[in-house]
Design a protein around this motif. Sequence first.
Motif, PDB file in Angstrom:
ATOM      1  N   VAL A  95      17.546  36.277  20.104  1.00  0.00           N
ATOM      2  CA  VAL A  95      16.180  35.896  19.755  1.00  0.00           C
ATOM      3  C   VAL A  95      15.994  36.211  18.275  1.00  0.00           C
ATOM      4  O   VAL A  95      16.396  37.269  17.801  1.00  0.00           O
ATOM      5  CB  VAL A  95      15.149  36.690  20.596  1.00  0.00           C
ATOM      6  CG1 VAL A  95      13.735  36.406  20.141  1.00  0.00           C
ATOM      7  CG2 VAL A  95      15.304  36.372  22.070  1.00  0.00           C
ATOM      8  N   TRP A  96      15.397  35.303  17.547  1.00  0.00           N
ATOM      9  CA  TRP A  96      15.118  35.548  16.145  1.00  0.00           C
ATOM     10  C   TRP A  96      13.996  36.569  16.025  1.00  0.00           C
ATOM     11  O   TRP A  96      12.992  36.489  16.717  1.00  0.00           O
ATOM     12  CB  TRP A  96      14.683  34.274  15.436  1.00  0.00           C
ATOM     13  CG  TRP A  96      15.762  33.261  15.273  1.00  0.00           C
ATOM     14  CD1 TRP A  96      15.845  32.045  15.898  1.00  0.00           C
ATOM     15  CD2 TRP A  96      16.908  33.345  14.429  1.00  0.00           C
ATOM     16  NE1 TRP A  96      16.975  31.390  15.487  1.00  0.00           N
ATOM     17  CE2 TRP A  96      17.645  32.166  14.585  1.00  0.00           C
ATOM     18  CE3 TRP A  96      17.387  34.315  13.543  1.00  0.00           C
ATOM     19  CZ2 TRP A  96      18.828  31.919  13.904  1.00  0.00           C
ATOM     20  CZ3 TRP A  96      18.568  34.079  12.868  1.00  0.00           C
ATOM     21  CH2 TRP A  96      19.273  32.886  13.042  1.00  0.00           C
ATOM     22  N   ASN A  97      14.162  37.505  15.127  1.00  0.00           N
ATOM     23  CA  ASN A  97      13.127  38.490  14.815  1.00  0.00           C
ATOM     24  C   ASN A  97      12.555  38.139  13.451  1.00  0.00           C
ATOM     25  O   ASN A  97      13.258  38.181  12.448  1.00  0.00           O
ATOM     26  CB  ASN A  97      13.729  39.902  14.791  1.00  0.00           C
ATOM     27  CG  ASN A  97      12.678  40.949  14.540  1.00  0.00           C
ATOM     28  OD1 ASN A  97      11.684  41.019  15.235  1.00  0.00           O
ATOM     29  ND2 ASN A  97      12.913  41.777  13.534  1.00  0.00           N
ATOM     30  N   LEU A  98      11.296  37.765  13.417  1.00  0.00           N
ATOM     31  CA  LEU A  98      10.625  37.403  12.175  1.00  0.00           C
ATOM     32  C   LEU A  98       9.995  38.646  11.572  1.00  0.00           C
ATOM     33  O   LEU A  98       9.274  39.371  12.248  1.00  0.00           O
ATOM     34  CB  LEU A  98       9.539  36.357  12.457  1.00  0.00           C
ATOM     35  CG  LEU A  98       8.633  35.972  11.293  1.00  0.00           C
ATOM     36  CD1 LEU A  98       9.429  35.300  10.186  1.00  0.00           C
ATOM     37  CD2 LEU A  98       7.521  35.055  11.791  1.00  0.00           C
ATOM     38  N   GLY A  99      10.281  38.888  10.311  1.00  0.00           N
ATOM     39  CA  GLY A  99       9.689  40.034   9.627  1.00  0.00           C
ATOM     40  C   GLY A  99       9.499  39.737   8.158  1.00  0.00           C
ATOM     41  O   GLY A  99      10.148  38.851   7.596  1.00  0.00           O
ATOM     42  N   TYR A 100       8.611  40.467   7.535  1.00  0.00           N
ATOM     43  CA  TYR A 100       8.357  40.301   6.105  1.00  0.00           C
ATOM     44  C   TYR A 100       7.627  41.529   5.590  1.00  0.00           C
ATOM     45  O   TYR A 100       7.011  42.280   6.353  1.00  0.00           O
ATOM     46  CB  TYR A 100       7.521  39.048   5.813  1.00  0.00           C
ATOM     47  CG  TYR A 100       6.286  38.970   6.676  1.00  0.00           C
ATOM     48  CD1 TYR A 100       5.126  39.649   6.319  1.00  0.00           C
ATOM     49  CD2 TYR A 100       6.288  38.250   7.861  1.00  0.00           C
ATOM     50  CE1 TYR A 100       4.004  39.605   7.132  1.00  0.00           C
ATOM     51  CE2 TYR A 100       5.173  38.199   8.664  1.00  0.00           C
ATOM     52  CZ  TYR A 100       4.032  38.874   8.298  1.00  0.00           C
ATOM     53  OH  TYR A 100       2.925  38.840   9.101  1.00  0.00           O
ATOM     54  N   ARG A 101       7.728  41.739   4.322  1.00  0.00           N
ATOM     55  CA  ARG A 101       7.038  42.829   3.647  1.00  0.00           C
ATOM     56  C   ARG A 101       6.876  42.416   2.193  1.00  0.00           C
ATOM     57  O   ARG A 101       7.804  41.895   1.588  1.00  0.00           O
ATOM     58  CB  ARG A 101       7.874  44.110   3.725  1.00  0.00           C
ATOM     59  CG  ARG A 101       7.237  45.333   3.186  1.00  0.00           C
ATOM     60  CD  ARG A 101       6.254  45.976   4.128  1.00  0.00           C
ATOM     61  NE  ARG A 101       6.791  46.108   5.463  1.00  0.00           N
ATOM     62  CZ  ARG A 101       6.074  45.897   6.568  1.00  0.00           C
ATOM     63  NH1 ARG A 101       4.807  45.564   6.486  1.00  0.00           N
ATOM     64  NH2 ARG A 101       6.604  46.027   7.749  1.00  0.00           N
ATOM     65  N   PHE A 102       5.694  42.623   1.644  1.00  0.00           N
ATOM     66  CA  PHE A 102       5.425  42.281   0.253  1.00  0.00           C
ATOM     67  C   PHE A 102       4.883  43.477  -0.504  1.00  0.00           C
ATOM     68  O   PHE A 102       4.215  44.335   0.077  1.00  0.00           O
ATOM     69  CB  PHE A 102       4.443  41.103   0.158  1.00  0.00           C
ATOM     70  CG  PHE A 102       5.097  39.782   0.422  1.00  0.00           C
ATOM     71  CD1 PHE A 102       5.643  39.045  -0.614  1.00  0.00           C
ATOM     72  CD2 PHE A 102       5.214  39.298   1.710  1.00  0.00           C
ATOM     73  CE1 PHE A 102       6.284  37.847  -0.366  1.00  0.00           C
ATOM     74  CE2 PHE A 102       5.861  38.103   1.974  1.00  0.00           C
ATOM     75  CZ  PHE A 102       6.395  37.368   0.926  1.00  0.00           C
ATOM     76  N   ALA A 103       5.180  43.508  -1.798  1.00  0.00           N
ATOM     77  CA  ALA A 103       4.654  44.562  -2.673  1.00  0.00           C
ATOM     78  C   ALA A 103       3.129  44.546  -2.594  1.00  0.00           C
ATOM     79  O   ALA A 103       2.511  43.497  -2.375  1.00  0.00           O
ATOM     80  CB  ALA A 103       5.121  44.326  -4.106  1.00  0.00           C
ATOM     81  N   ALA A 104       2.526  45.691  -2.797  1.00  0.00           N
ATOM     82  CA  ALA A 104       1.068  45.823  -2.671  1.00  0.00           C
ATOM     83  C   ALA A 104       0.325  44.820  -3.552  1.00  0.00           C
ATOM     84  O   ALA A 104      -0.675  44.235  -3.118  1.00  0.00           O
ATOM     85  CB  ALA A 104       0.638  47.252  -2.988  1.00  0.00           C
ATOM     86  N   HIS A 105       0.804  44.590  -4.760  1.00  0.00           N
ATOM     87  CA  HIS A 105       0.100  43.655  -5.659  1.00  0.00           C
ATOM     88  C   HIS A 105       0.166  42.208  -5.178  1.00  0.00           C
ATOM     89  O   HIS A 105      -0.599  41.360  -5.643  1.00  0.00           O
ATOM     90  CB  HIS A 105       0.611  43.781  -7.080  1.00  0.00           C
ATOM     91  CG  HIS A 105       2.018  43.273  -7.294  1.00  0.00           C
ATOM     92  ND1 HIS A 105       2.630  42.300  -6.586  1.00  0.00           N
ATOM     93  CD2 HIS A 105       2.969  43.633  -8.181  1.00  0.00           C
ATOM     94  CE1 HIS A 105       3.844  42.066  -6.995  1.00  0.00           C
ATOM     95  NE2 HIS A 105       4.086  42.877  -7.954  1.00  0.00           N
ATOM     96  N   ALA A 106       1.058  41.912  -4.242  1.00  0.00           N
ATOM     97  CA  ALA A 106       1.215  40.543  -3.733  1.00  0.00           C
ATOM     98  C   ALA A 106       0.473  40.323  -2.410  1.00  0.00           C
ATOM     99  O   ALA A 106       0.494  39.218  -1.877  1.00  0.00           O
ATOM    100  CB  ALA A 106       2.702  40.229  -3.555  1.00  0.00           C
TER     101      ALA A 106
END
Length: 143
Positions: A95-106
Amino acid sequence: MPTYHAKPPDAQTERLDLNRPNSDDLHELFAICSDPRVWSHFPSLRHTDLGQTASMLDRWIDNWHSNGLGTWVARAKGEPSIIGYGGCGMLSTAVWNLGYRFAAHAHGQGYATELAQEALRHAEHVAPRSSRCRLPPRAQQGI
């Protein structure tokens, strides 16, 4: 100053250049992963030493080699600095696991939605029958 290799992105959205991660990305990724503002909703996952980020980066690179898709590093189009990361990684359960994280300013600019949509398109292409993504309930608020 970040090391930036002006190579074409592996994928793009309207506002993001997405590249496979490499070892040159380590310090910029650590800056995101260690920032408490980025982890206010899940502080126990914040990285406190560079080794944690290096291990994560190694897993991402392995995922690309094993599955033909994984986590990208994200830059604003044409810009040298990494502003986030994300994508679909294959779990052992196929199963694909979707994840993401962005810098606070973004935060708050819709980058997560753009990246997630592109990741799902690629997952459907790489393994159509596995294109379900597991997304934790608290993360669903962001896309």
